[in-house]
Write an enzyme that holds these catalytic residues in place. Structure first.
Site, mmCIF file in Angstrom:
data_model
loop_
_atom_site.group_PDB
_atom_site.id
_atom_site.type_symbol
_atom_site.label_atom_id
_atom_site.label_comp_id
_atom_site.label_asym_id
_atom_site.label_seq_id
_atom_site.Cartn_x
_atom_site.Cartn_y
_atom_site.Cartn_z
ATOM 1 N N TYR A 101 -38.359 -6.004 1.965
ATOM 2 C CA TYR A 101 -38.060 -6.569 3.293
ATOM 3 C C TYR A 101 -39.367 -7.010 3.933
ATOM 4 C CZ TYR A 101 -37.135 -6.616 8.336
ATOM 5 O OH TYR A 101 -37.061 -6.965 9.660
ATOM 6 N N GLU A 190 -37.474 -13.593 9.249
ATOM 7 C CA GLU A 190 -37.167 -12.400 8.464
ATOM 8 C C GLU A 190 -36.697 -12.788 7.075
ATOM 9 O OE1 GLU A 190 -34.839 -8.739 10.047
ATOM 10 O OE2 GLU A 190 -33.406 -9.841 8.812
#
Lengths: 381, 290
Positions: A101, A190
């Site tokens: 991530y 993101e």
């Protein structure tokens, strides 16, 4: 402004962040063609501005073009958290060895961009932050210093990435993501998950991208990405007319001047036992033109049962607002009860103008609380 | 006393020759603010009702001794205007302009803080010290001089509460609009600190709204550092998450920045929070009257 996955990936590509080969389509037939062009297995992904697509059946693997067409047919029209799927992203299927991530957010608390990286990707990041906070490496960047290679080293070593090739690829992606973040005036970039393939290739499998509305004038190509059809039709109409409007669920239509006062008006309506149908800020103006535009948007909402004008005259004078309201009502007859609270500069004169006009469904009130009560009463009658 | 603007304020208006700039600049002047200069590139040598206009802020500072600027230029020129003012030695920047890109403000903020510059805004109504000076767009007529410091992220909501205070016979030391953007030059804490140090200010009313965590930080500051009573009001209980409510900074992100969260944070530190602007003003009156 939130971007779709495919739009975010287009921006990723522009900045050199690796993504899979993909095509944007809106019909099953186009999905088939796209799969033919891409070759091999593909993933058919619903494009909606909300999370939880996978669980809702909005992401499916397809073995061949015929299968892609079939999967596309199944996904188009699905409703995912209130969003109906009309757009698809067809992408070459990836084998996944690891899921990481990576994100950059605009941290308004510290007033610095915040980098976050963890090898525990592919899941809800707030969950990782809660259950395994040590696994999530966070690092702020001084906006004047900008991104430096050491930032990447801190994140990569901090998260425990040991493979040399992965380290190099992630460092490069981080630098490019920061460039994209600043270059597009993003509030959020993101990548979840950032995957490592069995061959050791690192790439972005998803994208979440939010761009600052105030900076869109600098990025016309991003401004054009706005999906007018997906927005609430009333909000789109408001945007067209340059009215600051947010659709809500209640029955009292709200118009006020100033964002803070309008927010406060929604709250006072709730205190009075009702619910606001919208947020609508007339801004500094109270001229007939602005009032007509705002009323046009508000009254198009069939849930609206009464209207509450909450005006505090500062530089805006209440007598002018009163005239604006009367002029607007002449041009646009409305039968709903309209409660008008005028206070502040020239309030008495404004109220007198309304009283003299003696329009049956226009009710002047002197205070915000009285006005709110009356508007709620009128809506529930 | 009072804070940020007073009799010593010597104001330059960047954008004085524009329609908004001249309207409000001259209004501030009529109020008694010492408006000493305007700046509009290319219009140096002209004047606006007797206020001399310069091409650059440096010229304005050298000629007039200006120490405060009001930025009234379009948003896309605002960051440049602020840097120009700060580099010319201006100590107080009041940016009325609305719509600055957040990234630009992030850099401006990082640049000005170590230089000790006081900044209000962007997207703010300015500051008014009744009886002394008014810099910005606050309607001075509805306020009177007194001992309540008022600090807010919103314009009209501040006027609403100030108006109610005035009707109860209570006046203000200074009314400070810090601005409705995600990043602004001064936080609640910056202003509370000044009110605490200001002899004229005896009580403070803080008006917050959804988005960010400045109210929560202020709550901790008030408990730890302030001797003067503070009451608060928070707007936006009915605002849905993920939607910008007029102000660029008024947005609930996920579960953070809610009005309820801010109210609870304040109440946990013993700070009373009014449920409506009227009740907030009443709470302030109670405190002021003992």
């Amino acid at each position: 402004m939130d971007l779709y996955e495919y739009q975010g990936k287009q921006l990723f590509s522009r900045y050199g962040i690796p993504v899979s080969d993909g095509r944007y389509v809106t019909t099953p037939e186009e999905a088939r063609t796209a799969a033919e062009e891409i070759g091999g297995a593909v993933v058919v992904k619903a494009q909606v501005l909300t999370g939880g697509r996978g669980k809702a059946g909005g992401i499916k693997l397809a073995d061949d073009p015929a299968d892609a067409e079939e999967k596309a047919r199944a996904i188009l029209g699905l409703e995912i958290r209130g969003h109906v799927v009309t757009k698809l992203w067809i992408e070459s299927a990836s084998e996944i060895a690891k899921e990481y991530y990576l994100s950059i957010t605009f941290d308004r608390g510290t007033k610095q961009p915040l980098l976050m990286f963890t090898t525990q990707g592919g899941v809800d990041i707030e969950e990782v932050a809660e259950t395994n906070p040590d696994a999530l490496v966070r690092l702020h960047v001084d906006p004047l210093e900008g991104f430096q290679p050491y930032h990447a080293r801190r994140l990569i070593y901090g998260a425990g990435v040991e493979d040399r090739s992965e380290q190099g690829q992630i460092a490069a992606i981080l630098a490019k993501l920061y460039e994209a973040f600043v270059g597009t005036d993003a509030m959020l970039c993101e990548i979840n998950p950032l995957i490592v393939t069995p061959e050791g290739e690192v790439k972005a499998l998803d994208s979440k991208f939010t761009v600052d509305d105030n900076a869109l004038y600098k990025h016309p190509e991003i401004a054009e990405m706005r999906d007018v059809e997906a927005a609430d039709p009333l909000e789109s109409l408001a945007r067209e007319k340059d009215v600051t409007y947010v659709k809500l669920d209640g029955e009292v239509g709200i118009l006020g001047n100033g964002a803070g006062l309008v927010m406060s008006t929604l709250d006072v309506i709730a205190l009075a036992g009702g619910r606001a149908a919208n947020f609508c800020d007339l801004g500094g103006g109270g001229d007939a033109e602005g009032v007509v535009d705002a009323l046009e948007v508000i009254t198009r909402d069939p849930q609206v049962k009464s209207i509450f004008f909450n005006i505090f005259g500062g530089i805006t004078r209440c007598d002018e607002v009163a005239k604006g309201i009367l002029a607007a009502l002449e041009r646009m007859p409305i039968e709903l009860p309209i409660v008008v609270r005028l206070d502040g500069t020239n309030a008495e004169e404004g109220r007198r103008i309304l009283a003299d006009a003696a329009i049956a469904n226009v009710h002047p009130e002197a205070t915000m609380l009285d006005g709110a009560r009356r508007a709620v009463e009128a809506a529930t009658k | 006393m009072a804070i940020i603007v007073d009799q010593d304020t010597k104001l330059v208006v960047q954008g004085l020759t524009g329609s908004e700039g001249s309207f409000h600049g001259l209004r501030n002047k009529r109020y008694g603010t010492r408006v000493v200069a305007g700046v509009t590139p290319g219009k140096g040598g002209q004047d606006v009702e007797g206020v001399p206009v310069f091409d650059t802020v440096v010229d304005a500072v050298e000629e007039t001794g200006a120490n405060t600027t009001m930025v009234f230029v379009p948003a896309r020129f605002a960051a440049d205007a602020i840097y120009e003012a700060v580099d010319a030695g201006i100590a107080t920047v009041i940016c009325i302009a609305e719509g600055l890109p957040a990234h630009e403000m992030l850099r401006v903020y990082t640049y000005i803080r170590p230089r000790g510059v006081t900044m209000l805004g962007p997207n703010c109504p300015g500051a008014l010290s009744p009886g002394k000076a008014n810099v910005g767009i606050i309607p001075a007529e509805i306020f009177t001089e007194g001992s309540i410091g008022l600090v807010s992220r919103s314009g009209t909501l501040t006027y609403q509460i100030g108006h109610e205070l005035t009707q109860m016979g209570l006046g203000n030391s200074t009314i400070v609009g810090i601005g409705g953007d995600p990043v602004v030059g001064s936080s609640f804490i910056d202003i509370l600190e000044r009110f605490e140090a200001d002899p004229q200010t005896e009580y403070v009313v803080m008006v917050g709204e959804i988005g960010g965590d400045e109210e929560e930080k202020a709550a901790a500051f008030i408990e730890a550092k302030m001797s003067k009573p503070v009451v608060a009001y928070i707007a936006g209980f009915e605002a849905p998450p993920g939607k910008t409510m007029g102000h660029a900074g008024a947005i609930i992100s996920g579960s953070s920045g809610t009005a309820q969260g801010k109210k609870e944070a304040l109440e946990a530190k013993g700070i009373r929070v009014g449920t409506s602007p009227t009740e907030a003003a009443q709470l302030a009156a109670e405190v002021a009257r003992g």
